[in-house]
Design a protein around this motif. Structure first.
Motif, PDB file in Angstrom:
ATOM      1  N   LYS A  80     -45.053 -26.502  -6.008  1.00  0.00           N
ATOM      2  CA  LYS A  80     -45.924 -25.504  -6.345  1.00  0.00           C
ATOM      3  C   LYS A  80     -45.618 -24.048  -5.832  1.00  0.00           C
ATOM      4  O   LYS A  80     -45.924 -22.969  -6.463  1.00  0.00           O
ATOM      5  CB  LYS A  80     -47.234 -25.755  -5.203  1.00  0.00           C
ATOM      6  N   ARG A  81     -44.627 -23.691  -5.055  1.00  0.00           N
ATOM      7  CA  ARG A  81     -44.194 -22.515  -4.711  1.00  0.00           C
ATOM      8  C   ARG A  81     -42.687 -22.183  -4.854  1.00  0.00           C
ATOM      9  O   ARG A  81     -42.128 -21.161  -4.754  1.00  0.00           O
ATOM     10  CB  ARG A  81     -44.284 -22.283  -3.109  1.00  0.00           C
ATOM     11  N   LYS A  88     -39.462 -17.051 -12.216  1.00  0.00           N
ATOM     12  CA  LYS A  88     -39.960 -17.986 -12.899  1.00  0.00           C
ATOM     13  C   LYS A  88     -40.211 -19.404 -11.895  1.00  0.00           C
ATOM     14  O   LYS A  88     -39.547 -19.754 -11.030  1.00  0.00           O
ATOM     15  CB  LYS A  88     -39.041 -18.377 -13.979  1.00  0.00           C
ATOM     16  N   PRO A  89     -41.194 -20.079 -12.231  1.00  0.00           N
ATOM     17  CA  PRO A  89     -41.585 -21.318 -11.568  1.00  0.00           C
ATOM     18  C   PRO A  89     -40.480 -22.398 -11.609  1.00  0.00           C
ATOM     19  O   PRO A  89     -39.872 -22.545 -12.747  1.00  0.00           O
ATOM     20  CB  PRO A  89     -42.856 -21.631 -12.063  1.00  0.00           C
ATOM     21  N   LEU A  90     -40.137 -23.066 -10.656  1.00  0.00           N
ATOM     22  CA  LEU A  90     -39.335 -24.115 -10.546  1.00  0.00           C
ATOM     23  C   LEU A  90     -40.101 -25.330 -11.264  1.00  0.00           C
ATOM     24  O   LEU A  90     -41.122 -25.665 -10.848  1.00  0.00           O
ATOM     25  CB  LEU A  90     -38.903 -24.769  -9.320  1.00  0.00           C
ATOM     26  N   TYR A 137     -29.819 -21.232  -9.061  1.00  0.00           N
ATOM     27  CA  TYR A 137     -30.748 -20.255  -9.064  1.00  0.00           C
ATOM     28  C   TYR A 137     -32.150 -20.247  -8.519  1.00  0.00           C
ATOM     29  O   TYR A 137     -33.024 -19.638  -8.763  1.00  0.00           O
ATOM     30  CB  TYR A 137     -30.752 -19.914 -10.838  1.00  0.00           C
ATOM     31  N   LEU A 138     -32.162 -21.293  -7.476  1.00  0.00           N
ATOM     32  CA  LEU A 138     -33.380 -21.391  -6.833  1.00  0.00           C
ATOM     33  C   LEU A 138     -33.526 -20.324  -5.677  1.00  0.00           C
ATOM     34  O   LEU A 138     -32.428 -19.834  -5.207  1.00  0.00           O
ATOM     35  CB  LEU A 138     -33.621 -22.868  -6.084  1.00  0.00           C
ATOM     36  N   LYS A 139     -34.606 -19.568  -5.524  1.00  0.00           N
ATOM     37  CA  LYS A 139     -34.604 -18.590  -4.481  1.00  0.00           C
ATOM     38  C   LYS A 139     -34.808 -19.389  -3.208  1.00  0.00           C
ATOM     39  O   LYS A 139     -35.394 -20.210  -3.115  1.00  0.00           O
ATOM     40  CB  LYS A 139     -35.954 -17.998  -4.880  1.00  0.00           C
ATOM     41  N   PRO A 140     -33.661 -18.650  -2.173  1.00  0.00           N
ATOM     42  CA  PRO A 140     -33.694 -19.513  -0.721  1.00  0.00           C
ATOM     43  C   PRO A 140     -34.967 -19.165  -0.039  1.00  0.00           C
ATOM     44  O   PRO A 140     -34.728 -19.562   1.273  1.00  0.00           O
ATOM     45  CB  PRO A 140     -32.565 -18.852  -0.421  1.00  0.00           C
ATOM     46  N   PHE A 141     -36.114 -18.938  -0.541  1.00  0.00           N
ATOM     47  CA  PHE A 141     -37.211 -18.877   0.327  1.00  0.00           C
ATOM     48  C   PHE A 141     -38.694 -19.065  -0.494  1.00  0.00           C
ATOM     49  O   PHE A 141     -38.618 -19.121  -1.810  1.00  0.00           O
ATOM     50  CB  PHE A 141     -37.584 -17.313   1.001  1.00  0.00           C
ATOM     51  N   PHE A 142     -39.723 -19.356   0.168  1.00  0.00           N
ATOM     52  CA  PHE A 142     -40.816 -19.767  -0.313  1.00  0.00           C
ATOM     53  C   PHE A 142     -42.011 -18.671  -0.025  1.00  0.00           C
ATOM     54  O   PHE A 142     -42.223 -18.584   1.075  1.00  0.00           O
ATOM     55  CB  PHE A 142     -41.316 -21.172  -0.191  1.00  0.00           C
TER      56      PHE A 142
END
Length: 179
Positions: A80-81, A88-90, A137-142
């Motif tokens: 979801k986050r 862009k969404p995962l 490339y995932l952002k390390p925070f939500f």
């Protein structure tokens, strides 16, 4: 060099959520929150409970809440986050491009210690189709929503009826309220 009988220490995985805002944050606390990538209110990071990280969490204990995250909650957070570079969404298709079959598989691999980190470092190079030890490339925070039903108090610790500090596995309930 590690002997064949020695095993690598698997630390527990903790979710850390910043609950207090920016204006009155002392400089040393702000620097530690920045190192944890908790730069805004209601952001969450998932960290490995190594001694150095636990020291940072103890330092910012009056600004965050934290506890052990389970695989189901982590999979839901990723679904979801989760965001990749470019905000862009995962998506499941993106995970499959990198060799992961589902959000649950990634979450279980992280919680069990098969992979050390969710987000790869900036200089990480991997080929598509070959499973990397993280999500490229995932952002390390939500970024989470404020919790449905509100908070009790962001000035008191969880043990005395507030919301700050260590809350153990009950962090999963708070995260689900914030998705």
């Amino acid at each position: 060099m590690m002997a064949a009988t020695e095993q690598k220490t698997v630390y527990p995985r903790y979710a850390v959520i910043r609950l207090r805002g920016i204006p009155t944050t002392p400089g040393d606390i702000a620097a530690t929150l920045d190192l944890l990538r908790l730069r805004r209110k209601f952001t969450m990071v998932v960290v490995v409970g190594s001694p150095s990280v636990m020291g940072m969490i103890e330092r910012v204990n009056d600004w965050v809440t934290w506890g052990e995250i389970d695989a189901d909650t982590l999979a839901e957070v990723l679904r979801k986050r989760g965001r990749i570079v470019g905000d862009k969404p995962l998506t499941l298709e993106y995970l499959q491009k990198w060799g992961w079959n589902s959000f649950e598989e990634v979450a279980l691999a992280y919680i069990s210690g098969e992979i050390e980190t969710l987000a790869c470092k900036k200089d990480f190079k991997a080929r598509e189709g070959q499973r990397p030890p993280c999500i490229p490339y995932l952002k390390p925070f939500f970024r989470l929503h404020p919790p449905r039903g509100g908070l009790n108090s962001v000035k008191l610790h969880f043990s005395v009826g507030g919301d700050l500090g260590y809350r153990g596995p009950l962090i999963n309930d708070l995260i689900k309220r914030m998705l």
